[in-house]
Scaffold this motif. Structure first.
Motif, PDB file in Angstrom:
ATOM      1  N   ILE A 223       0.904  -1.155   0.000  1.00 53.84           N
ATOM      2  CA  ILE A 223       0.000   0.000   0.000  1.00 53.84           C
ATOM      3  C   ILE A 223       0.939   1.200   0.000  1.00 53.84           C
ATOM      4  N   GLU A 224       1.129   1.812  -1.140  1.00 59.68           N
ATOM      5  CA  GLU A 224       2.096   2.902  -1.223  1.00 59.68           C
ATOM      6  C   GLU A 224       1.464   4.185  -0.711  1.00 59.68           C
ATOM      7  N   ARG A 225       2.239   4.914   0.086  1.00 58.23           N
ATOM      8  CA  ARG A 225       1.726   6.201   0.560  1.00 58.23           C
ATOM      9  C   ARG A 225       1.580   7.114  -0.650  1.00 58.23           C
ATOM     10  N   PRO A 226       0.415   7.750  -0.803  1.00 56.69           N
ATOM     11  CA  PRO A 226       0.210   8.587  -1.986  1.00 56.69           C
ATOM     12  C   PRO A 226       1.283   9.666  -2.074  1.00 56.69           C
ATOM     13  N   LYS A 227       1.761   9.879  -3.293  1.00 61.63           N
ATOM     14  CA  LYS A 227       2.830  10.873  -3.478  1.00 61.63           C
ATOM     15  C   LYS A 227       2.276  12.292  -3.319  1.00 61.63           C
ATOM     16  N   GLN A 228       1.005  12.452  -3.664  1.00 56.44           N
ATOM     17  CA  GLN A 228       0.411  13.790  -3.594  1.00 56.44           C
ATOM     18  C   GLN A 228      -0.909  13.735  -2.825  1.00 56.44           C
ATOM     19  N   PRO A 229      -0.829  13.552  -1.523  1.00 59.26           N
ATOM     20  CA  PRO A 229      -2.047  13.361  -0.722  1.00 59.26           C
ATOM     21  C   PRO A 229      -3.055  14.490  -0.895  1.00 59.26           C
ATOM     22  N   THR A 230      -2.551  15.708  -1.106  1.00 58.60           N
ATOM     23  CA  THR A 230      -3.485  16.838  -1.171  1.00 58.60           C
ATOM     24  C   THR A 230      -4.399  16.749  -2.388  1.00 58.60           C
ATOM     25  N   GLU A 231      -4.000  15.950  -3.370  1.00 53.08           N
ATOM     26  CA  GLU A 231      -4.830  15.859  -4.570  1.00 53.08           C
ATOM     27  C   GLU A 231      -5.887  14.760  -4.478  1.00 53.08           C
ATOM     28  N   LEU A 232      -5.879  14.045  -3.345  1.00 50.42           N
ATOM     29  CA  LEU A 232      -6.897  12.992  -3.170  1.00 50.42           C
ATOM     30  C   LEU A 232      -8.137  13.586  -2.523  1.00 50.42           C
TER      31      LEU A 232
ATOM     32  N   TYR B  98      -6.716   4.874   1.504  1.00 45.73           N
ATOM     33  CA  TYR B  98      -5.307   4.643   1.853  1.00 45.73           C
ATOM     34  C   TYR B  98      -5.145   4.448   3.363  1.00 45.73           C
ATOM     35  N   LEU B  99      -5.808   5.284   4.128  1.00 46.06           N
ATOM     36  CA  LEU B  99      -5.607   5.276   5.578  1.00 46.06           C
ATOM     37  C   LEU B  99      -6.140   4.014   6.244  1.00 46.06           C
TER      38      LEU B  99
ATOM     39  N   TRP C  47      -8.451   9.259   0.278  1.00 45.63           N
ATOM     40  CA  TRP C  47      -7.524   9.299   1.412  1.00 45.63           C
ATOM     41  C   TRP C  47      -7.923   8.248   2.461  1.00 45.63           C
TER      42      TRP C  47
END
Lengths: 91, 417, 1001
Positions: free
Chosen positions: A25-34, A42-43, A39
């Protein structure tokens, strides 16, 4: 109590290790765009598979290295262990 | 009632050598279609069916169970019942359950042996003291009977606890909920099954769900080992296997299923008359009516459906037990076993609709679901029947993981999730 | 009427050594080598205990760990008394005291025996059907139930014995020292494999070791003689260890096993003094050979539980091994050849065998011919229908079986009998095999479950694998060993074996009676008083699965865990429901095999070794100076230092005043310290903390707040840049290990591209924090070379220095709001540093203060303590610490979660200060806060997180989290306590020196 073959230290008792849940489960590279749903996915959301599952383990009371494991969660049989960052030999 | 249980019926039947007792529940083959199907014949699932029939007049329903009813966490837990939870939402949910427990034997005409022997939670450091006081104040304002106890009062209520001040985890105080206690776990499943069966609910054992059939965003029915069952409403109450069912419907849940172990000692004459839980040292213990010490261990940290945990967990639990009760050193472990608990990130359950119409989930009870059984069944039945939650379970929706409005009860269980 | 019930033929009993013991207060004697059971039988005592439910008189049934009836309380010392001990396992020693359990006033006259008369009203599960009226009475019913249930009594004082753990690794573990186990151990050890052989009994040899009959011969020797020779050659092997009195309790996955080695339970009080009582072996074996043998089955017939009714194999063991006769009028009741072995053993020792009742039509084996030649009356096709004698068996009634064996015909024949040996065939002891995950298959021919699929590197051999005859055991064990150990040959190929028995058996799970079943008591679980009719009742009521029946009837739930009766329960279910045994499945055999003492599982991890404390290098000084201690995580921290009988409040007030007025000193060694090196460290810190780190200059310190990915505050601390690529991070005391783990996780799994290395150095440094207006003067005395001017060494900066020859790192940082310095030295100089600080500070009345004063001082400044003012549900915005959350940074751990709909709500709980109307009133930490008193239910807005009486402000102060608190400044709120309500006003959370002037005082 499994025996886990740490890729750095060799076979050790399970009590030396910590489990880290589902792997890859890769941490999103650009969380603010989710958006919030993405989010949350992912969490919190997990496959929680009964059967063959990719997971992360840490040799917490040994070399402290994280690695990946392929394990059958229905009978706790460990199928495969490979280093973090390596591509899974099985898809 | 077809076969009312009482001392009189017991005496009457003795004269016919107990040859005339009727079945507590039938063993029907599934019908082609039901108005609702509950997946999972544990306490929560059977209670859901019972209240669907009783309060919502849904008679044409079934409970499908993979193995035998009450054989999962219902039959494997340490049966602690209490409602002294911190947050309003949890307190509302668990106290709703506790109120039903108080009359459940009579309601079901089945002695579920609800024993209000009290539950104590111990504080072992200054932060524990703050946390337990905070919880006690919140409980009191929520109308839940909770008291803060000094070390001396703890000792008085349970004299066998080691309250010496120079041990590793000295007892600095505790809380007591007197209405709390234990019940006979098997009887809860059997009592609800008998009650539901009486009202016409089909309880179908050895029937494993293999698939959830959808038509777009609606459910159509269940593929099972006993054939296809058509239904428009599916309530999944599958505890440790919730994610497996969710995957069948193409959903993902915020759950991890982990091993939880428990053990009993050999039976002895009464030695501990209450339930004692300790968060910090991770030990909880009570004594069954049969005389066995019932001891709950912790969860392992890895996902597993094997119903087995690791020995170090059991060892750690007994270390803690002997720290608090050095007199138990010569007691002997008679049986140990494991269950699969489905744990939510906020240590609170999910009692919720889903994005798929007609599909409802009741899961995520983690290590403490038994205590909620009647309330969970009642509220889940309400949610299924009305297609919207009751106000007592509204907070326990799936959307909270998106909005962030979690009900964080990590301090509530004596098990570190 | 003491009769001589001993025969002088035993090699295993030392008749020259008399051992005296007490049973139920009376003195008896036995011989060295006796168990309590054999010694009681030798004294003519069969009645040992009472059953769980009906309080029926019960005697000794077996000679092993499967004993359901003869369980006793051993010892009467409150610390070391032990309940529920099997008389068949207790080896007697001088001074042994044992008493019967579950009876009052005595085992001979037990008031509880009335339950037996009431038994028609107490069928399986009766308690589910009654005790419901009136509802409020359950408590009283339960009291009675609890007091009549239970068996023995728990000790009431702490155990005085010690226990131990040992890790064992071996190539081959052999479980069970019977004939096949001995063959296995010898073969493995001969082939250079490190071998461990375990047996629960006093000696290895199993049942063969006392098999002195020409009916069973190996290589022309009676089998016991052959085995004795094998054992002596076995004991000469180097790489073999044999442990007796060692019972394997659990067989877990990956060949991990637990075994209990019993070291002193057979010794007298003086012999066992200062010795380890039991040792838990934690075994990892490359290969496991299970040779656990088999358990003889009883037969299920009416009143099959009376004292004097025993397993046939037990009667044989008592006479052949212990030299004890169990009865003078012996009868055997059997469905196979093995009862004849026992009968012949008795006869050959001159003991009368009145009859053998055999449910088979006939058997042609040699052993039966011999019995006939010995003039033993055999009743073929007969069954026992009833037994007589309340406290001791006197007589049995037998009848002929009908042709289909479903009923009995003719009339009763009464046979006088004081000992009935029952032989129902053999059940392989597959408990450990199934615990390990092994799957069983059902063998129809003799109705047994045998191992089928092995989950790990293991085999089962001998009778636990379903081989019950000597010739088969030897032949099959030998060939299994060859395959399993991958060897060419064993010593046991082509041995000549004489076996006079045949494996011909007739299995009837529930024997017919001349009475309707409702009037009979055919016990299936002896200890729990579960009968065949209880099982049938459960089935009638719809309980179909074996697990349901077991739980409803309590079959198999006693301390013997159904070792004798579980198969019969299954058989009766199969017969009644018409389901085949193989399809019915079995109940799960759960560990441990035999009950395992808690103390043994715990070993040395009790008392001071339960969970070791961590102590700082200055700890001795704190003790010498009368500090009170607080436990924080694993640490012992000085809490406060009372002087001259001060109360805690007085001490803390004094310490707090002194620390601000002049100088205070705190042992801060427990804070977590992580050494961080690498060229990407500043980027790393940017990602893990909420604030910006790129511009931190060398020699500067910065406070950081760390979040969880869910946006909630996780930890905080100060990080110092020591050189270009070298930083040192501090964490909270309790959070150190978790922070370290979390940072490693991100570094290794999410950001492997970063050149950053983490090392935990918490234990490597000792830290003294000197604060107060005179702290600069103290530092100047201590380190005269260091330029302490605000220009050279301003707040939030760092210098390396030396105190004498001790190198130190000095940070000018403050958690109290005072001018203060943290001096870090290599840990072993910690006490010296502290003492030098005290010496230098003497003229300024430097005052040591503990954690309580630290908490008070920081609360005056409104500084949070993670874990006290936060609880995993607070964001930095909630804490009104917006200033520390960088708006510019693209990302950091937890950032995204701060922008979810719930975390952005305006009415979340916020950290605020509270002032009580009465400035002397100190709020209770944890107290709840409301705005309206007359609501129902009351809406709680939040709670008090920290609360103190501030001596510096001379009033109480409190921190609290309050819903919507940000916009409530000046608002009146209420704190409803049990008996009264306290009025408070919302204030700023900084109570003292909002302008931070004291930092540069």
């Amino acid at each position: 109590m499994f025996i886990i073959n740490c890729p750095f230290c060799g076979e050790r008792d399970q009590s030396e290790f910590k489990a880290g849940g589902e792997a890859h489960i890769e941490r999103p590279k650009q969380p603010t765009e989710l958006n919030d749903e993405e989010w949350a996915e992912y969490l919190f959301m997990r496959k929680n598979i009964k059967g063959i599952q990719f997971e992360r383990w840490n040799h917490a009371h040994g070399c402290r290295k994280w690695f990946n494991m392929l394990r059958d969660t229905s009978n706790d049989e460990i199928k495969l262990i490979y280093k973090m960052g390596e591509k899974s030999p099985i898809e | 009632m077809k076969n009312k249980y009482s001392i009189f019926s017991l005496i009457k039947n003795a004269f016919s050598y107990h040859e005339n007792w009727q079945k507590a529940w039938k063993d029907p083959a599934p019908k082609k279609e039901y108005d609702a199907v509950i997946v999972g014949g544990g306490g929560h699932g059977l209670a859901t069916a019972y209240y669907l029939a009783k309060k919502h007049n849904m008679i044409n329903i079934a409970v499908v169970e993979k193995n035998w009813i009450g054989g999962g966490n219902t039959g494997r837990n340490t049966t602690i019942i209490r409602s002294n939870y911190l947050w309003d939402a949890s307190a509302g949910l668990y106290d709703h359950a506790l109120k039903i427990w108080e009359g459940l034997s009579q309601e079901l005409n089945y002695n579920i042996m609800f024993s209000q022997r009290g539950v104590m939670n111990l504080a072992h450091n200054l932060q524990d003291v703050r946390d337990l006081k905070r919880r006690t104040h919140a409980n009191r304002l929520n109308g839940i009977d909770a008291y803060y106890l000094s070390t001396e009062e703890v000792k008085k209520f349970c004299p066998i606890i080691n309250t010496s001040s120079n041990i590793r985890y000295p007892v600095l105080g505790g809380t007591l909920q007197k209405r709390a206690g234990t019940a006979r776990h098997d009887a809860v499943a059997w009592g609800y099954a008998r009650g539901a069966d009486e009202m016409g609910v089909d309880i179908i054992q050895n029937c494993e769900v293999k698939g959830i059939k959808r038509n777009g965003d609606e459910v159509e029915g269940l593929e099972t080992t006993k054939g296809f069952i058509k239904t428009k409403k599916i309530g999944v109450v599958a505890a440790g296997h919730s994610s497996v069912l969710a995957n069948m419907a193409g959903l993902r849940l915020p759950l991890e299923s982990k091993p939880l172990q428990a053990l009993v000692s050999e039976p002895v004459k009464p030695i501990i008359d209450t339930v004692v839980m300790s968060n910090a040292v991770h030990a909880y213990v009570s004594q069954s009516d049969k005389g066995e010490l019932v001891i709950g261990a912790g969860t392992d940290d890895y996902i597993s459906y094997s119903q087995k945990g690791s020995h170090q967990i059991v060892e750690g639990t007994l270390n803690a037990i002997l720290e608090l009760y050095p007199i138990f050193s010569r007691m002997r472990m008679l049986r140990q076993w494991g269950g699969i608990v489905d744990i939510c990130p906020d240590a609170s359950p999910i009692l919720s609709k889903t994005s798929i119409k007609g599909l409802y989930f009741n899961c995520g009870w983690g290590t403490g679901g038994f205590k909620a059984t009647p309330g969970s069944g009642d509220l889940f039945a309400h949610t299924i029947a009305n297609d919207e939650p009751h106000k007592l379970n509204a907070a326990f929706n799936l959307n909270r993981f998106v909005s962030g409005d979690l009900v964080d009860e990590h301090g509530a269980a004596a098990v570190a999730h | 009427m003491p009769k001589n019930l001993r025969v002088k033929s035993s090699n295993f009993i030392d008749e020259t050594t008399r051992v005296s013991f007490k049973f139920n207060g009376k003195n008896y004697h036995g011989f060295k080598g006796d168990t309590l059971a054999s010694a009681l039988l030798a004294n003519g005592i069969h009645l040992v205990g009472r059953s769980f439910k009906y309080h029926r008189p019960r005697g000794i049934m077996t000679a092993g760990s499967e004993e359901p009836n003869a369980i006793v309380q051993v010892g009467n010392d409150k610390a070391i008394t032990e309940p529920n001990v099997r008389a068949t396992e207790v080896e007697i020693y001088n001074g042994l005291e044992a008493t019967s359990q579950n009876c009052w006033p005595s085992v001979n006259f037990d008031i509880g025996g009335i339950n037996n008369l009431l038994s028609p009203f107490l069928p399986a599960g009766f308690y589910y059907k009654t005790f419901m009226w009136p509802a409020s009475f359950w408590e009283k019913y339960e009291y009675l139930i609890r007091h009549s249930a239970g068996l023995g009594k728990s000790p009431t004082k702490p155990d005085t014995d010690i226990y131990d753990h040992k890790y064992v690794h071996c190539d081959v573990l052999v479980i069970g020292g019977g004939i096949s186990g001995i063959m296995a151990a010898k073969t493995a050890a001969q082939n250079n494999l490190k071998t461990l052989l375990l047996d629960e009994k006093t000696e290895i040899g199993g049942t063969t070791i006392y098999q002195n009959s020409d009916n069973f011969k190996i290589e022309n020797k009676v089998s016991s003689e052959w085995l004795t020779n094998e054992i002596s050659s076995l004991k000469k092997l180097d790489n073999l260890e044999i442990k007796t009195r060692t019972s394997v309790a659990a067989y877990h996955g990956y060949n991990f096993l637990l075994a209990r080695e019993n070291l002193t339970d057979h010794l007298s009080a003086s012999e066992k003094k200062n010795k380890v009582r039991q040792r838990l072996l934690k075994i990892r074996a490359m290969k496991v050979i299970v040779a656990t043998g088999s358990l003889e089955r009883p037969l299920i017939f009416n009143n099959n539980d009376r004292p004097g009714i025993m397993l046939s194999s037990a009667v044989k063991k008592y006479v052949d091994y212990y030299g004890v006769i169990c009865g003078e009028k012996n009868v055997f009741f059997t469905n196979n050849d093995s009862a004849y072995e026992s009968a012949i053993s008795l006869s050959k020792k001159g003991i009368k065998v009145n009859a053998i009742v055999d449910i088979r039509e006939k058997s042609e084996s040699l052993i039966i011919k011999e019995a006939e030649n010995l003039d033993i009356k055999i009743y073929w096709s007969h069954t026992v229908v009833d037994t007589h004698g309340y406290k001791k068996l006197k007589q049995i009634s037998i009848m002929k079986l009908s042709e289909d064996a479903q009923s009995v015909i003719g009339s009763r024949i009464n046979v006088d009998c004081d000992c009935l040996g029952v032989a129902g065939g053999w059940t392989p002891a597959v408990h450990l095999f199934t615990q390990s995950g092994g799957k069983l298959k059902f063998r129809d021919v003799d109705q047994v479950f045998v191992p089928n699929k092995y989950p790990s590197k293991q085999i089962s051999i001998g009778s636990c694998d379903g081989d019950f005859e000597l010739d088969k055991i030897i032949k099959n064990s030998s060939s299994s060993l060859k395959d399993f150990l991958e060897i060419d040959k064993t010593d046991y190929e082509n041995l000549s074996v004489v076996n006079s028995k045949e494996a011909n058996k007739k299995n009837i799970w529930l024997l017919p009676s001349d009475k309707v079943i409702g009037k009979t008591k055919p016990f299936v679980d002896y200890q729990n008083d579960a009968t065949a009719k209880d099982i049938k009742l459960a089935l009638r009521e719809g309980f179909r699965s074996i697990e349901h029946v077991k739980r409803y009837t309590t079959t198999g739930m006693g301390t013997d865990q159904g070792k004798l009766g579980n198969m019969h329960a299954l058989g009766i279910i199969a017969d009644t429901t018409g389901v085949k045994m193989g399809e019915l499945g079995t109940t799960t055999f759960r560990p441990p095999y035999t009950p395992l003492t808690f103390g043994t599982i715990v070993g040395r991890n009790v008392g001071e070794y339960f969970d070791i404390f961590r102590r700082t290098p200055m700890n001795d000084w704190h003790i010498e100076n009368k500090a009170k201690f607080e436990n924080v995580g694993q640490w012992k921290r000085a809490w406060y230092y009372p002087q001259n009988n001060e109360s805690m409040h007085e001490a803390v007030q004094r310490e707090s005043l002194a620390a601000r007025a002049s100088a205070g000193i705190l042992d801060a060694s427990t804070l977590g310290k992580i050494d961080i090196q690498g060229s990407d460290t500043s980027e790393f810190l940017n990602r893990v903390y909420t604030n910006a780190w790129s511009k931190l200059e060398i020699g500067k310190c910065r406070y950081g707040l760390m979040l969880n990915e869910d946006g909630m505050v996780y930890d905080d601390g100060v990080t110092t840049r020591i050189s270009e690529n070298h930083y040192i991070m501090t964490t909270t005391t309790g959070g150190a290990a978790n922070v370290m783990g979390k940072l490693e996780d991100y570094l290794q799994t999410e950001w492997p591209e970063l050149d950053v290395y983490l090392t935990s150095v918490t234990d490597h440094f000792a830290t003294a924090s000197v604060c107060g207006s005179n702290s600069k003067k103290i530092l100047n005395k201590l380190i005269p070379d260091l330029n302490l001017s605000d220009e050279n060494f301003p707040h939030m900066s760092f210098k390396e220095a030396q105190i004498g020859k001790i190198k130190c790192r000095v940070m000018r940082i403050s958690f109290t709001g005072e001018l203060s310095y943290e001096i870090n030295v290599q840990a072993n100089y910690g006490k010296s540093l502290w003492e030098q600080c005290m010496e230098a500070g003497k003229e300024f009345n430097i005052t040591p203060y503990g954690t309580e004063t630290m908490h008070l001082l920081r609360a005056e400044k409104g500084f949070i303590i993670v874990g006290q003012d936060t609880d995993g549900t607070m964001t930095p915005i909630d804490l009104q610490m917006d200033w520390i959350v960088s708006k510019k940074k693209y990302d950091f751990i937890g950032k995204r979660s701060l922008y979810r709909s719930d975390t952005m709500r305006e009415d979340r709980k916020h950290l605020v200060g509270l002032a009580t109307d009465d400035p002397k009133e100190v709020l209770e930490e944890g107290a709840q806060i409301v705005s309206e008193l007359n609501q129902s239910p009351v809406q709680m807005l939040g709670h008090v997180t920290s609360s103190y009486f501030s001596p510096n402000l001379n009033k109480s102060i409190a921190l609290a989290v309050v819903r919507g608190g940000k916009s409530m400044l000046g608002k009146k709120l209420f704190i409803p306590m049990e008996s009264r309500t306290i009025n408070v006003t919302v204030t700023d959370s900084v109570f003292l020196d909002k302008e931070n002037e004291r930092l540069n005082a």
